[in-house]
Enzyme design. Structure first.
Site, PDB file in Angstrom:
ATOM      1  N   ARG A 176       0.833  -1.215   0.000  1.00  0.00           N
ATOM      2  CA  ARG A 176       0.000   0.000   0.000  1.00  0.00           C
ATOM      3  C   ARG A 176       0.861   1.256   0.000  1.00  0.00           C
ATOM      4  O   ARG A 176       0.442   2.299  -0.461  1.00  0.00           O
ATOM      5  CB  ARG A 176      -0.868   0.029   1.269  1.00  0.00           C
ATOM      6  CG  ARG A 176      -2.000  -0.963   1.277  1.00  0.00           C
ATOM      7  CD  ARG A 176      -2.579  -1.077   2.681  1.00  0.00           C
ATOM      8  NE  ARG A 176      -3.057   0.176   3.240  1.00  0.00           N
ATOM      9  CZ  ARG A 176      -4.267   0.691   3.054  1.00  0.00           C
ATOM     10  NH1 ARG A 176      -5.125   0.054   2.307  1.00  0.00           N
ATOM     11  NH2 ARG A 176      -4.614   1.820   3.627  1.00  0.00           N
ATOM     12  N   ARG A 180       9.565   6.046  -3.219  1.00  0.00           N
ATOM     13  CA  ARG A 180       9.868   6.946  -4.351  1.00  0.00           C
ATOM     14  C   ARG A 180      11.332   7.392  -4.337  1.00  0.00           C
ATOM     15  O   ARG A 180      11.857   7.732  -3.275  1.00  0.00           O
ATOM     16  CB  ARG A 180       8.976   8.193  -4.299  1.00  0.00           C
ATOM     17  CG  ARG A 180       7.500   7.878  -4.391  1.00  0.00           C
ATOM     18  CD  ARG A 180       6.713   9.098  -4.823  1.00  0.00           C
ATOM     19  NE  ARG A 180       5.288   8.851  -4.673  1.00  0.00           N
ATOM     20  CZ  ARG A 180       4.567   9.255  -3.624  1.00  0.00           C
ATOM     21  NH1 ARG A 180       5.141   9.940  -2.654  1.00  0.00           N
ATOM     22  NH2 ARG A 180       3.285   8.982  -3.570  1.00  0.00           N
ATOM     23  N   ARG A 262      -7.974  -6.522  13.828  1.00  0.00           N
ATOM     24  CA  ARG A 262      -7.221  -5.620  14.663  1.00  0.00           C
ATOM     25  C   ARG A 262      -8.177  -4.497  15.034  1.00  0.00           C
ATOM     26  O   ARG A 262      -8.954  -4.031  14.209  1.00  0.00           O
ATOM     27  CB  ARG A 262      -6.041  -5.074  13.867  1.00  0.00           C
ATOM     28  CG  ARG A 262      -5.067  -4.285  14.649  1.00  0.00           C
ATOM     29  CD  ARG A 262      -3.785  -4.207  13.844  1.00  0.00           C
ATOM     30  NE  ARG A 262      -3.944  -3.428  12.635  1.00  0.00           N
ATOM     31  CZ  ARG A 262      -4.030  -2.108  12.598  1.00  0.00           C
ATOM     32  NH1 ARG A 262      -4.003  -1.412  13.717  1.00  0.00           N
ATOM     33  NH2 ARG A 262      -4.141  -1.473  11.463  1.00  0.00           N
ATOM     34  N   ARG A 293       0.392   6.545  15.998  1.00  0.00           N
ATOM     35  CA  ARG A 293       0.407   7.858  15.345  1.00  0.00           C
ATOM     36  C   ARG A 293      -0.480   8.834  16.104  1.00  0.00           C
ATOM     37  O   ARG A 293      -1.334   8.429  16.891  1.00  0.00           O
ATOM     38  CB  ARG A 293      -0.028   7.766  13.879  1.00  0.00           C
ATOM     39  CG  ARG A 293      -1.278   6.947  13.633  1.00  0.00           C
ATOM     40  CD  ARG A 293      -1.491   6.701  12.129  1.00  0.00           C
ATOM     41  NE  ARG A 293      -2.558   5.723  11.916  1.00  0.00           N
ATOM     42  CZ  ARG A 293      -2.926   5.260  10.747  1.00  0.00           C
ATOM     43  NH1 ARG A 293      -2.331   5.661   9.654  1.00  0.00           N
ATOM     44  NH2 ARG A 293      -3.894   4.383  10.634  1.00  0.00           N
ATOM     45  N   GLU A 326      -3.444   7.204  18.469  1.00  0.00           N
ATOM     46  CA  GLU A 326      -3.994   5.927  17.995  1.00  0.00           C
ATOM     47  C   GLU A 326      -3.162   4.765  18.531  1.00  0.00           C
ATOM     48  O   GLU A 326      -1.965   4.678  18.265  1.00  0.00           O
ATOM     49  CB  GLU A 326      -3.997   5.927  16.459  1.00  0.00           C
ATOM     50  CG  GLU A 326      -4.551   4.654  15.861  1.00  0.00           C
ATOM     51  CD  GLU A 326      -4.653   4.718  14.336  1.00  0.00           C
ATOM     52  OE1 GLU A 326      -5.011   5.775  13.771  1.00  0.00           O
ATOM     53  OE2 GLU A 326      -4.355   3.688  13.701  1.00  0.00           O
ATOM     54  N   TYR A 374      -9.696  -5.493   3.320  1.00  0.00           N
ATOM     55  CA  TYR A 374      -9.049  -4.233   3.747  1.00  0.00           C
ATOM     56  C   TYR A 374      -9.334  -3.198   2.659  1.00  0.00           C
ATOM     57  O   TYR A 374      -8.454  -2.818   1.900  1.00  0.00           O
ATOM     58  CB  TYR A 374      -7.553  -4.527   3.875  1.00  0.00           C
ATOM     59  CG  TYR A 374      -6.668  -3.475   4.527  1.00  0.00           C
ATOM     60  CD1 TYR A 374      -7.114  -2.201   4.842  1.00  0.00           C
ATOM     61  CD2 TYR A 374      -5.342  -3.797   4.827  1.00  0.00           C
ATOM     62  CE1 TYR A 374      -6.270  -1.276   5.437  1.00  0.00           C
ATOM     63  CE2 TYR A 374      -4.489  -2.881   5.419  1.00  0.00           C
ATOM     64  CZ  TYR A 374      -4.960  -1.625   5.715  1.00  0.00           C
ATOM     65  OH  TYR A 374      -4.111  -0.716   6.294  1.00  0.00           O
ATOM     66  N   ASP A 376     -10.178   0.421   1.149  1.00  0.00           N
ATOM     67  CA  ASP A 376     -10.274   1.857   1.351  1.00  0.00           C
ATOM     68  C   ASP A 376     -11.676   2.292   0.928  1.00  0.00           C
ATOM     69  O   ASP A 376     -12.406   1.523   0.293  1.00  0.00           O
ATOM     70  CB  ASP A 376      -9.216   2.578   0.506  1.00  0.00           C
ATOM     71  CG  ASP A 376      -7.865   2.582   1.205  1.00  0.00           C
ATOM     72  OD1 ASP A 376      -7.846   2.601   2.439  1.00  0.00           O
ATOM     73  OD2 ASP A 376      -6.840   2.563   0.494  1.00  0.00           O
TER      74      ASP A 376
END
Ligand code: FAD
Ligand code: UDP
Length: 393
Positions: A176, A180, A262, A293, A326, A374, A376
């Site tokens: 995911r 770069r 989870r 995070r 989180e 999963y 999005d």
């Protein structure tokens, strides 16, 4: 809706509302949608914090991004999007790096000034031990970014987030994240990105608003758990199709065992500063702190600062902000199922539940929980639109 509905949808998340909108609008049918929660929108719901007026994503930060033109056209029927572009930073050993891994991250980490080709060559060298066909997240991660970067930015974050060894996790999870070899630090690669200008709840309300129902109707009943309402369950006996967007293993009373999920603990705090961390999301790559995070919601809508009369919580002189820490945790019954863990064992169990579902009449499972996927948000929209087209070509 006094008469019996033509269709029952369990769940007012993206999947359920998309089906309801399509069936009412395109087919002119009457749809009953129920949800056990007290709001529509499922996990993509957001609400405006009462004290600060800042929009908070109740079930974790939700950033809309897609390269699917059909989905983009569809969602734009119901809301305008801002031009928000998601950027994330990560803290590792008291230093802040940009994420996903890009040339900036690589050069900062190695204290170097490599060109794209030099960096690529270095990563290939550091990934030399990785197998050609990675079978799990660890092998996949090392093959993508080499061992030192994997150990710094992925290994511990993933251990905190999934509480399952990286060797047992699917390689897809890490795919995911883009890698770069330039200084582009956009989190997503998609052609379209943005947030609903007036918030997610307004988007969902618009989907089922009167003008969007054609000749059909959509009735939403909140605070109803499907399993506690025998009248609603009986609709299947009179051949009314049920689209079920809750967990498929729960529907079949966990008879083949639980699918592993989870869950999260999202700890919200209002802090008396204008800006807590200077960015929307700061990841924590090391085992300490225990949270993965921190989200700071005002940064998702920088454009709102331009209109302080409408959005006082976003004004440049406003001295409060809302953050959420989180924490990840293993799901147990009673917790919110957030992310499918999807080990080999889970896939075997899921196949058994799906076999049962095929034989079962008048029931269709859809969405993140119903398909144990999963997804999005854009994938959830796409999956619901595909189902509608398959049933009503
Ligand atoms: P849900 O949104 O889960 O809706 C299912 C609904 O069914 C719920 O409202 C639930 O209450 C209801 N329900 C379940 N069981 C019953 C029952 N027995 N009776 C009645 N009602 C029931 N996607 C992105 O594109 N970008 C992101 O940044 C992003 N961030 C995410 C962060 C987190 C923490 C999570 C968990 C997901 C994220 N996603 C993101 C994915 C996004 O949340 C999903 O794609 C989307 O919410 C799936 O919609 P759904 O309708 O399938 O399921
Ligand atoms: N990940 C990581 N370090 C990071 C960000 C992500 O190791 O700083 C890994 C982690 O395994 C995570 C996966 O990449 O589950 C996908 O990240 P993403 O941000 O897409 O996860 P989500 O937003 O769905 O929680």
């Amino acid at each position: 809706m006094n008469t019996k509905p033509d269709l029952l949808v369990v769940g007012t998340g993206i999947f359920g509302l998309t089906i309801a909108e399509r069936v009412a609008n395109e087919l002119g049918r009457n749809v009953l949608v129920i949800d056990k929660r007290d709001h529509i929108g499922g996990n993509s719901y957001s609400e405006f914090d009462k004290e600060t007026g800042i929009e908070c994503h109740k079930y974790g930060a939700h950033l809309f991004h897609t390269s699917d033109e059909k989905v983009w056209e569809y969602v734009n029927r119901f809301t305008k999007f801002t031009n928000y572009v998601h950027k994330v930073y990560t803290t590792h050993e008291s230093e802040v790096f940009s994420m996903p891994i890009n040339l900036g991250t690589i050069n900062q980490f190695f204290h170097s000034a490599m060109t794209p080709d030099e960096a690529r060559a270095k990563i290939i060298e550091q990934a030399a031990d990785a197998p050609d066909k990675p079978k799990n997240l660890k092998e996949q991660g090392i093959s993508l970014i080499g061992k030192p970067l994997f150990e710094a930015f992925i290994m511990n974050y993933t251990a905190k987030q999934w509480q399952t060894p990286a060797e047992e996790l699917s390689p897809e999870i890490i795919k995911r994240l883009p890698v770069r070899y330039n200084y582009d630090n956009r989190y997503f690669n998609n052609s379209h990105e943005g947030l609903p200008v007036d918030g997610y709840e307004q988007l969902f309300k618009n989907m089922i608003a009167v003008g969007n129902r054609g000749a059909g109707s959509v009735e939403v009943r909140l605070g109803i758990d499907y399993f506690d309402d025998e009248e609603i369950q009986k609709l299947r006996d009179v051949k009314i199709t049920t689209i079920f967007t809750g967990p498929i293993d729960r529907f079949y009373d966990y008879q083949f065992g639980e699918l592993k999920w989870r869950s999260l603990d999202l700890k919200k705090e209002i802090v008396d500063v204008h800006d807590f961390q200077g960015c929307p999301v700061m990841n924590y790559a090391d085992l300490i702190p225990e949270y993965t995070r921190i989200h700071e919601f005002k940064h998702f809508h920088p454009e709102r600062a331009n209109d302080p009369d409408k959005w006082p919580g976003y004004a440049e002189d406003y001295d409060k902000t809302v953050i959420v820490r989180e924490y990840s945790k293993t799901w147990q019954r009673g917790d919110e199922p957030y992310y499918p863990v999807n080990t080999i064992k889970d896939q075997e169990r899921l196949a058994k539940y799906q076999e049962l579902a095929k034989k079962d009449e008048n029931i269709i499972f859809g969405g993140r929980l119903g398909e144990y996927a999963y997804y999005d948000m854009d994938k959830t929209f796409a999956s619901a639109l595909e189902l509608f087209e398959r049933l009503h070509p």
